[in-house]
Design an enzyme around this catalytic site. Structure first.
Site, short mmCIF file in Angstrom:
data_model
loop_
_atom_site.label_atom_id
_atom_site.label_comp_id
_atom_site.label_asym_id
_atom_site.label_seq_id
_atom_site.Cartn_x
_atom_site.Cartn_y
_atom_site.Cartn_z
N LYS A 88 3.59 -4.92 -3.96
CA LYS A 88 4.70 -6.13 -4.24
C LYS A 88 3.30 -6.77 -5.87
O LYS A 88 4.44 -8.14 -6.23
CB LYS A 88 3.82 -6.68 -3.09
N GLU A 110 10.33 -14.49 1.39
CA GLU A 110 10.57 -13.75 2.70
C GLU A 110 10.22 -12.47 2.48
O GLU A 110 8.83 -11.99 1.63
CB GLU A 110 12.38 -12.81 2.85
N SER A 376 3.19 3.62 -2.36
CA SER A 376 2.93 2.17 -2.74
C SER A 376 2.20 1.12 -2.59
O SER A 376 2.55 0.19 -2.68
CB SER A 376 4.76 2.01 -1.84
#
Length: 402
Positions: A88, A110, A376
């Site tokens: 991220k 969000e 990830s």
């Protein structure tokens, strides 16, 4: 598709937004196009990605896992080693820098599993900006550690108690906030979803993953991997992995959350079981009923608990360039434990969906073949969730891998 000027990937994508947001979206696109190739912007982003986030991430040969399965060599793209524990940060640093260039004073975001919220809080702290994060109330409970992290980093968390109290509702509330405060506020969207230019912008910031895989595999094997696998919720880590490789000969597989099974209503497998519709400003595949009402989703992983998917994934599904499969909660726990025990790497439950698919592919492949899995995120945030699952489902303690 490099930059779709109309924001469309075939019939998918677009800008399905209220008039009040049109100026904000136009301002965003204008500034993104202005800065994305600008020398100083690229230099500053590259600096933060390297010395703050920890890029490039290694491509790790999972020798023990590969030998256990007896097939193809499995390589793990270690996005879990980035600052914050997930991919991220690639996108939040890019967008936060862009917001700063646009002189926006307030950042909203969000989050589902909390990883994007944490990454937003980190990027904003590093760049001297304030952030507020919307998070579904259910997700604040199952990911309470990430809520505390965000608070420690100076970000305010707004628990969303409407709807299913998960990611979809967090996005709804973030968009409402943005509409109300459009002049001063930048909406830092965390996945490759939403109205154009967000899906393209997030893809571009995340493409560092796939570009590194290309150069790393060239050094390791002097060729592209036979298969490339990543998990898909909204789809940011997957599109960042896949986009630089779509012109290669690699087989590409995205893995959704099958939850309790695709024949039940308890899953989040949008591309496997959804239909076309409009959500959060984009045309894409959705999980909806016959009346077009969005249905509730389920996944053991909060980050995949979303009833839509990025429009570029919908395009690749329909053009058949990318295959989209799904992994059940049981398969995901099996994969989570197998990787943890064979390699000493605890994956995020989201990433364990990709590992579950890699296990199937590896067993059917030749030893001369290679598979790259984008790991990830790391699984620290999910250990309690896995513990609770195993306590409730003792038969699923996966004796076969002990």
């Amino acid at each position: 598709m490099k930059y779709p000027k109309d924001g469309k990937f075939g019939e998918f994508g677009g800008k399905y937004i209220p008039e009040t947001l049109v100026p904000a979206i136009e301002e965003l696109e204008e500034n993104y196009l202005k800065y994305k190739n600008e020398k100083n912007f690229k230099k500053e982003l590259d600096y933060y990605l390297k010395v703050y986030a920890g890029r490039p991430t290694p491509l790790y040969y999972a020798k023990n896992l590969s030998e256990k399965l007896g097939g193809a060599k499995i390589y793990l793209k270690r996005e879990d080693l980035l600052h914050g524990g997930a991919h991220k940060i690639n996108n939040t640093l890019g967008q936060a820098l862009l917001a700063k260039k646009m002189n926006k004073k307030r950042i909203i975001a969000e989050t589902g599993a909390g990883q994007h919220g944490v990454a937003t809080a980190m990027a904003c702290a590093a760049l001297g900006m304030k952030a507020e994060v919307y998070m579904g109330y259910k997700d604040t409970i199952r990911q309470k550690l990430n809520v505390f992290r965000m608070n420690m980093l100076g970000s305010k968390v707004h628990p969303v108690k409407s709807g299913s109290q998960t990611l979809k509702d967090a996005i709804n509330d973030a968009i409402r906030d943005w509409i109300t405060n459009v002049e001063t506020t930048y909406y830092l969207l965390g996945s490759a979803v939403g109205p154009h230019p967000y899906p393209v912008m997030v893809r571009d910031f995340q493409s560092v993953i796939g570009n590194e895989i290309k150069s790393q595999m060239k050094k390791i094997d002097n060729k592209m991997p036979d298969s490339v696998i990543a998990c898909v919720g909204g789809g940011s880590n997957a599109i960042g992995t896949f986009y630089p490789l779509v012109d290669s000969n690699s087989e590409i597989i995205g893995v959704e959350a099958a939850g309790h099974g695709l024949k039940t209503k308890m899953h989040s497998a949008t591309l496997s079981a959804g239909s076309k519709g409009v959500l959060h400003g984009m045309m894409t595949y959705l999980l909806q009923d016959k009346e077009g009402q969005i249905t509730e989703t389920h996944s053991i992983s909060a980050g995949l608990d979303y009833p839509g998917v990025g429009p570029e994934h919908s395009y690749y599904k329909d053009t058949k360039r990318i295959k989209y499969h799904a992994a059940t909660d049981v398969e995901v726990i099996d994969a989570f434990l197998m990787l943890t025990r064979t390699e000493g790497i605890i994956p995020a439950l989201e990433s364990a969906h990709a590992i579950a698919e890699a296990i199937k592919v590896a067993r059917k492949s030749k030893k001369s073949e290679s598979i790259v899995v984008t790991l990830s995120g790391r699984g620290d945030k999910d250990v309690e969730e896995v513990q609770n699952y195993l306590n409730k489902n003792t038969k699923n303690k996966v004796k076969k891998i002990q």
